[in-house]
Scaffold this motif. Structure first.
Motif, PDB file in Angstrom:
ATOM      1  N   CYS A 277     -75.711  79.841  55.500  1.00 55.01           N
ATOM      2  CA  CYS A 277     -77.132  78.635  55.246  1.00 55.01           C
ATOM      3  C   CYS A 277     -78.455  79.672  55.105  1.00 55.01           C
ATOM      4  CB  CYS A 277     -77.516  77.897  56.667  1.00 55.01           C
ATOM      5  SG  CYS A 277     -76.110  76.758  57.107  1.00 55.01           S
ATOM      6  N   GLN A 278     -78.462  80.702  55.447  1.00 57.47           N
ATOM      7  CA  GLN A 278     -79.806  81.562  55.498  1.00 57.47           C
ATOM      8  C   GLN A 278     -79.727  81.767  54.008  1.00 57.47           C
ATOM      9  OE1 GLN A 278     -81.815  83.478  57.757  1.00 57.47           O
ATOM     10  NE2 GLN A 278     -80.175  84.366  59.020  1.00 57.47           N
ATOM     11  N   THR A 279     -78.932  81.908  53.031  1.00 61.75           N
ATOM     12  CA  THR A 279     -78.836  82.163  51.487  1.00 61.75           C
ATOM     13  C   THR A 279     -79.619  81.265  50.804  1.00 61.75           C
ATOM     14  OG1 THR A 279     -76.689  81.503  51.009  1.00 61.75           O
ATOM     15  CG2 THR A 279     -76.891  83.676  51.868  1.00 61.75           C
ATOM     16  N   PHE A 280     -79.594  79.904  51.622  1.00 56.28           N
ATOM     17  CA  PHE A 280     -80.427  78.894  50.825  1.00 56.28           C
ATOM     18  C   PHE A 280     -81.841  79.281  50.711  1.00 56.28           C
ATOM     19  CE2 PHE A 280     -77.123  75.947  52.906  1.00 56.28           C
ATOM     20  CZ  PHE A 280     -76.235  76.335  51.970  1.00 56.28           C
ATOM     21  N   SER A 281     -82.455  79.794  51.778  1.00 58.27           N
ATOM     22  CA  SER A 281     -83.741  80.364  51.919  1.00 58.27           C
ATOM     23  C   SER A 281     -84.268  81.585  50.994  1.00 58.27           C
ATOM     24  CB  SER A 281     -84.193  80.348  53.201  1.00 58.27           C
ATOM     25  OG  SER A 281     -83.669  81.477  53.803  1.00 58.27           O
ATOM     26  N   LEU A 282     -82.890  82.219  50.458  1.00 58.16           N
ATOM     27  CA  LEU A 282     -83.119  83.475  49.913  1.00 58.16           C
ATOM     28  C   LEU A 282     -83.973  83.252  48.250  1.00 58.16           C
ATOM     29  CD1 LEU A 282     -80.561  85.639  51.008  1.00 58.16           C
ATOM     30  CD2 LEU A 282     -82.888  85.459  52.140  1.00 58.16           C
ATOM     31  N   GLN A 283     -84.838  83.871  47.890  1.00 63.24           N
ATOM     32  CA  GLN A 283     -85.372  83.753  46.578  1.00 63.24           C
ATOM     33  C   GLN A 283     -84.444  84.182  45.755  1.00 63.24           C
ATOM     34  OE1 GLN A 283     -89.097  85.289  46.051  1.00 63.24           O
ATOM     35  NE2 GLN A 283     -89.184  85.116  43.622  1.00 63.24           N
ATOM     36  N   GLU A 284     -84.156  83.614  44.384  1.00 64.60           N
ATOM     37  CA  GLU A 284     -83.523  84.322  43.339  1.00 64.60           C
ATOM     38  C   GLU A 284     -84.270  85.519  42.989  1.00 64.60           C
ATOM     39  OE1 GLU A 284     -82.052  81.546  40.489  1.00 64.60           O
ATOM     40  OE2 GLU A 284     -81.194  80.073  41.734  1.00 64.60           O
ATOM     41  N   GLN A 285     -83.695  86.456  42.934  1.00 67.29           N
ATOM     42  CA  GLN A 285     -84.362  87.610  42.455  1.00 67.29           C
ATOM     43  C   GLN A 285     -84.031  87.911  41.061  1.00 67.29           C
ATOM     44  OE1 GLN A 285     -83.569  90.816  45.262  1.00 67.29           O
ATOM     45  NE2 GLN A 285     -84.918  90.038  46.645  1.00 67.29           N
ATOM     46  N   THR A 286     -84.994  88.588  40.261  1.00 69.44           N
ATOM     47  CA  THR A 286     -84.798  88.856  38.733  1.00 69.44           C
ATOM     48  C   THR A 286     -84.418  90.101  38.585  1.00 69.44           C
ATOM     49  OG1 THR A 286     -87.175  89.313  38.931  1.00 69.44           O
ATOM     50  CG2 THR A 286     -86.745  87.160  38.442  1.00 69.44           C
ATOM     51  N   ALA A 287     -83.886  91.031  39.614  1.00 73.00           N
ATOM     52  CA  ALA A 287     -83.471  92.464  39.195  1.00 73.00           C
ATOM     53  C   ALA A 287     -84.551  93.109  38.359  1.00 73.00           C
ATOM     54  CB  ALA A 287     -81.917  92.345  38.802  1.00 73.00           C
TER      55      ALA A 287
END
Length: 652
Positions: free
Chosen positions: A321-331
Motif C-alpha cells: 500500500c505504501q507504494t501508492f503514495s510514492l511519487q513516480e520518479q523520472t530517473a
C-alpha cells in the motif's frame, strides 16, 4: 507530522498514559538484561531542533557557536549515563504528506509576517511565544552532530517511520522526539524531548498499552484509530461527517472537554465495536466519503506497519500500500554508480540534497525569516537560482557542452582534479577568475567571500555599508567564544538586518550544495555557519556600519584586522566590477531612508541585472522541479530548471 490534539488529549483526559522516568535507570536495567548491547536511544532530530535551540537570540540569523555548544552538552549528558544516541533527519517530504507540508509553510508565512511587524514596531526581538527556528537550522544541526562524532542518518522517506523501525529492530530503550505518531507505531517506548530535564536525565514516557486501556482499544486498533482521526495520509476534511455520527452515538461525551477530546473518545468508542477484520471495514464505505475506494484508508493504516508487521485491517489482495503514495520518479540520472554513491552519502549525512536531485529532480526548502514587504531584496529562492541552475548543470549534464565530467569530479585523484573541483565550484558563483586569490585564503574565509561576492552581484540594493558589516563579522568572529557571543547585548534589532541574515544563512546551504556536486573541494565543516556568521554580531556590525562607525570601531580596535578587511573588500568589489556591478554607499542610519538617501526601487533594473549572469555551462534541461516555498508570495515560471509545480503561491 502526527495526529492533531492527541498528545494534548493524553495530558488532560488520561494522564496515566504518561509518567516521568529516569533514563539512567532504564539504561542500567537494559545493561543488566542485555550485557552485550549498549543502551541506545534513537532521536527524531527534526522534532527536537526547536527544543535544542535555546540561545536567547533567535531572530537575527542564528547564534551558531552557542547552538553548537548546546548540542555538545546534550551529547555529553547522555554519554555520561552510558547511553548511545542515533540521530535521524528527514531526507524527503513524501508525496502523501506534501499537501500538509505546503499548508504548514503557508501558516509559517503568516507567523513570519507577524514577527517582522513586531520588529518594525518595537525595534526588538519578539518573545518566545512567536519563536521560529533560525533558517536552515535542521540542515546545519545534521552536520553539527556529525562533526561531534554522532551517528547521523538522513532518511529516504519520512523520518518517523525509519525512527520507529530502527527502534524496533535494534531493541532501543526508546525514541526521543515530539510526535504523536510514536504513540501509534508498535515499537520501543516513546520519550518526550519537550519534557526532558537534561541535568537529571528524566522525562515523560508515553505508554501505548495504557492509551489502549484508557480508550478501550487494542494495539491492533491504533493505526485505524489514527487514520479515522485524520493524519498525514487521511485528511481531516474527509472525516467531519464521520466524526459527527460518532459524537451522536458516543456515551463518553463530556461538556467539560474540548470538541477534539470528545471526537477522540467518540472515534475510539466506534472503533472498539469494530471486529479486527478487513471485511468489517466494508460498512465504513457508507459513513466515510471515501466511497468504494478504500485505498486511502488502507494506505494510512499500512503507513504505521513496520517491517515484518501485519494488520488485520488490510485485505490479503492489497499489498505494498505504501507504494501508492510514492511519487513516480523520472530517473534524472542514468549513471547507477553516481546514483549509488549519492544515495550512500545522503544516508550518512555527508552531502546535501544531491540524491534528491539525481533521483527525482526535486528538492525542498522551508520558510526563511524574510520580510515580504521589503521589495528591494528578492526572495532567497530567486537570489540563489542562477547558482542552483549552474549546479544542476554540473549534476545532470555531465560532460556535455563544456560541463566537467561528474565521474572525474567525484572519483578521480590528483592535483589537476583538485584544481578542477575548485574551479567548478567557483564557476557556480561566477568567480572562476578569482581562483588564485581565493585559494590563498583560509577555507572558511574563501567560501565566505564566494557567497558574499555572489550576493553583492545578485542583489543591486546591497550597499557598501552592508558589505562592510558582513566582512567585519567574519573577521571579528574568529576570536570569539560561544560565551562571549552569548554576552553580546543589542540595544535594538533592525528588521532589514534580520532579513539579510536569513538570506546569507540560506546562501550557506547553496555552498553545501555546490560543494557536494563538485566532489568536495572544501571540507563540509569549513562551510558551517559557526565558522563565518553570528546573528547578533551581524546585527551589531550592520547597525554600526549604517551609522557611519569608523573602521576602528567596526573592527573593535584590532589593527591586525585592517589589512584583511581591505583585502576582502577589494576582492569582492573587483569581482562585482567585472560583472558591471558598482557597489554604492547608502547609509540607512536607524533603518529609515530619508531625503537624498532614498532611491527608487526599479524592478526592471533588478531583473536585467540578475539575468545578465549566464552560467558557463549552458543548461538544456527541461522539467526539473525546484520546490522552494519561500515567503515572497510570488510565482516565477520559466523553461529552465527550477520550474515549480503543484502549488502556485510559494508558502527555509
Amino acid at each position: 507530522m502526527g495526529i492533531k490534539g492527541l498528545q494534548g488529549f493524553v495530558a488532560t483526559v488520561c494522564p496515566d498514559v504518561c509518567r516521568m522516568v529516569d533514563l539512567r535507570e532504564i539504561a542500567e536495567k537494559h545493561r543488566i538484561d542485555h550485557p552485550d548491547f549498549p543502551p541506545v536511544i534513537v532521536v527524531d532530530a527534526m522534532s527536537c531542533v526547536r527544543y535544542w535551540y535555546t540561545p536567547e537570540s533567535w531572530v537575527c540569523g542564528g547564534q551558531w557557536r552557542e547552538y553548537l555548544a548546546i548540542l555538545e552538552d546534550f551529547i555529553k549528558a547522555f554519554m555520561a549515563a552510558g547511553i548511545k544516541l542515533v540521530f535521524y533527519f528527514d531526507g524527503v517530504v513524501e508525496e502523501k504528506k506534501r499537501d500538509e507540508w505546503i499548508k504548514r509553510r503557508f501558516q509559517n508565512n503568516k507567523e513570519i509576517a507577524r514577527i517582522f511587524q513586531f520588529i518594525k514596531t518595537h525595534r526588538k526581538q519578539p518573545g518566545r511565544g512567536m519563536f521560529v527556528v533560525p533558517s536552515a537550522l535542521p540542515t546545519f544541526t545534521r552536520f553539527a552532530l556529525k562533526s561531534l562524532g554522532q551517528k547521523t542518518v538522513c532518511t529516504l522517506q519520512e523520518a518517523d517511520f525509519e525512527v520507529a523501525a530502527y527502534g524496533l529492530e535494534h531493541n532501543c530503550i526508546g525514541i526521543l522526539g515530539q510526535d504523536s505518531d510514536y504513540l501509534i507505531y508498535n515499537t520501543c517506548p516513546y520519550f518526550s524531548i519537550e519534557k526532558l530535564r537534561l541535568d537529571r536525565l528524566v522525562t515523560l514516557m508515553y505508554s501505548r498499552e495504557h492509551l489502549c486501556h484508557a480508550l478501550g482499544l487494542s494495539l491492533t486498533h491504533l493505526p485505524l484509530f489514527a487514520c479515522l482521526l485524520g493524519n498525514d495520509v487521511v485528511p481531516e476534511r474527509l472525516l467531519e461527517g464521520f466524526w459527527h455520527k460518532c459524537l451522536v452515538t458516543s456515551p463518553h461525551k463530556n461538556n467539560s472537554y474540548s470538541r477534539r477530546a470528545n471526537v477522540i473518545l467518540a472515534v475510539a468508542n466506534y472503533i472498539s465495536k469494530v471486529p479486527c477484520s478487513y471485511s468489517s471495514l466494508e460498512h465504513l464505505k457508507e459513513v466515510l466519503p471515501l466511497g468504494s475506494d478504500m485505498t486511502l484508508l488502507y494506505r494510512g493504516v499500512q503507513s504505521y506497519l513496520l517491517p515484518g508487521q501485519r494488520s488485520p485491517w488490510i485485505p490479503p489482495n492489497v499489498t505494498n500500500c505504501q507504494t501508492f503514495s510514492l511519487q513516480e520518479q523520472t530517473a534524472m540520472c542514468q549513471d547507477k554508480e553516481i546514483l549509488q554513491v549519492a544515495k550512500e552519502q545522503h544516508i550518512r549525512s555527508e552531502n546535501y540534497t544531491i540524491f534528491n536531485i539525481l533521483s527525482s529532480g526535486e528538492t525542498e526548502c522551508s520558510n526563511s525569516l524574510e520580510d515580504d514587504r521589503d521589495t528591494e531584496i528578492p526572495g532567497q529562492a530567486l537570489i540563489y537560482r542562477p547558482a542552483r541552475q549552474h549546479i544542476y548543470s554540473v549534476l545532470l549534464e555531465s560532460g556535455k557542452g563544456g560541463t566537467p565530467d561528474l565521474k572525474t569530479l567525484w572519483f578521480a585523484k590528483g592535483p589537476d582534479v583538485e584544481k578542477q573541483r575548485y574551479s567548478t565550484f567557483l564557476a557556480c558563483f561566477h568567480l572562476q577568475d578569482g581562483m588564485e586569490e581565493l585559494q590563498a585564503l583560509e577555507a572558511p574565509v574563501a567560501a565566505f567571500c564566494c557567497l558574499l561576492a555572489y550576493l553583492m552581484m545578485q542583489v543591486s540594493s546591497l550597499s557598501l555599508e552592508d558589505l562592510n558589516a558582513f566582512v567585519a563579522v567574519i573577521l571579528c568572529l574568529k576570536g570569539k567564544s560561544a560565551a562571549q557571543l552569548a554576552g553580546l547585548q543589542l540595544p535594538q534589532v533592525d528588521s532589514r538586518a534580520v532579513h539579510l541574515g536569513a538570506v546569507f544563512v540560506r546562501g550557506l546551504t547553496t555552498l553545501l550544495l555546490a560543494n557536494s556536486a563538485c566532489g568536495f573541494p572544501f571540507r563540509m565543516d569549513d562551510l558551517m555557519p559557526w565558522e563565518m556568521f553570528d546573528g547578533k554580531l551581524f546585527q551589531e556590525k550592520y547597525q554600526q556600519s549604517h551609522r557611519g562607525c569608523s573602521l576602528e570601531g567596526l573592527l573593535e580596535g584590532n589593527e591586525s584586522l585592517y589589512a584583511p578587511f581591505h583585502n576582502l573588500k577589494s576582492f569582492i568589489c573587483k569581482a562585482c566590477t567585472a560583472k558591471k556591478r558598482t557597489i554604492q554607499s547608502r547609509p540607512r542610519g536607524d533603518g529609515f531612508i530619508t531625503g537624498t538617501q532614498q532611491r527608487e526601487f526599479n524592478p526592471r533594473f533588478q531583473q536585467t541585472h540578475r539575468s545578465s549572469f549566464v552560467p558557463p555551462y549552458h543548461n538544456q534541461m527541461r522539467g526539473f522541479l525546484w520546490r522552494n516555498p519561500q515567503p515572497q508570495g510570488r510565482e516565477y515560471r520559466s523553461g529552465h530548471p527550477d520550474r515549480r509545480r503543484r502549488f502556485h503561491h510559494p508558502p527555509q
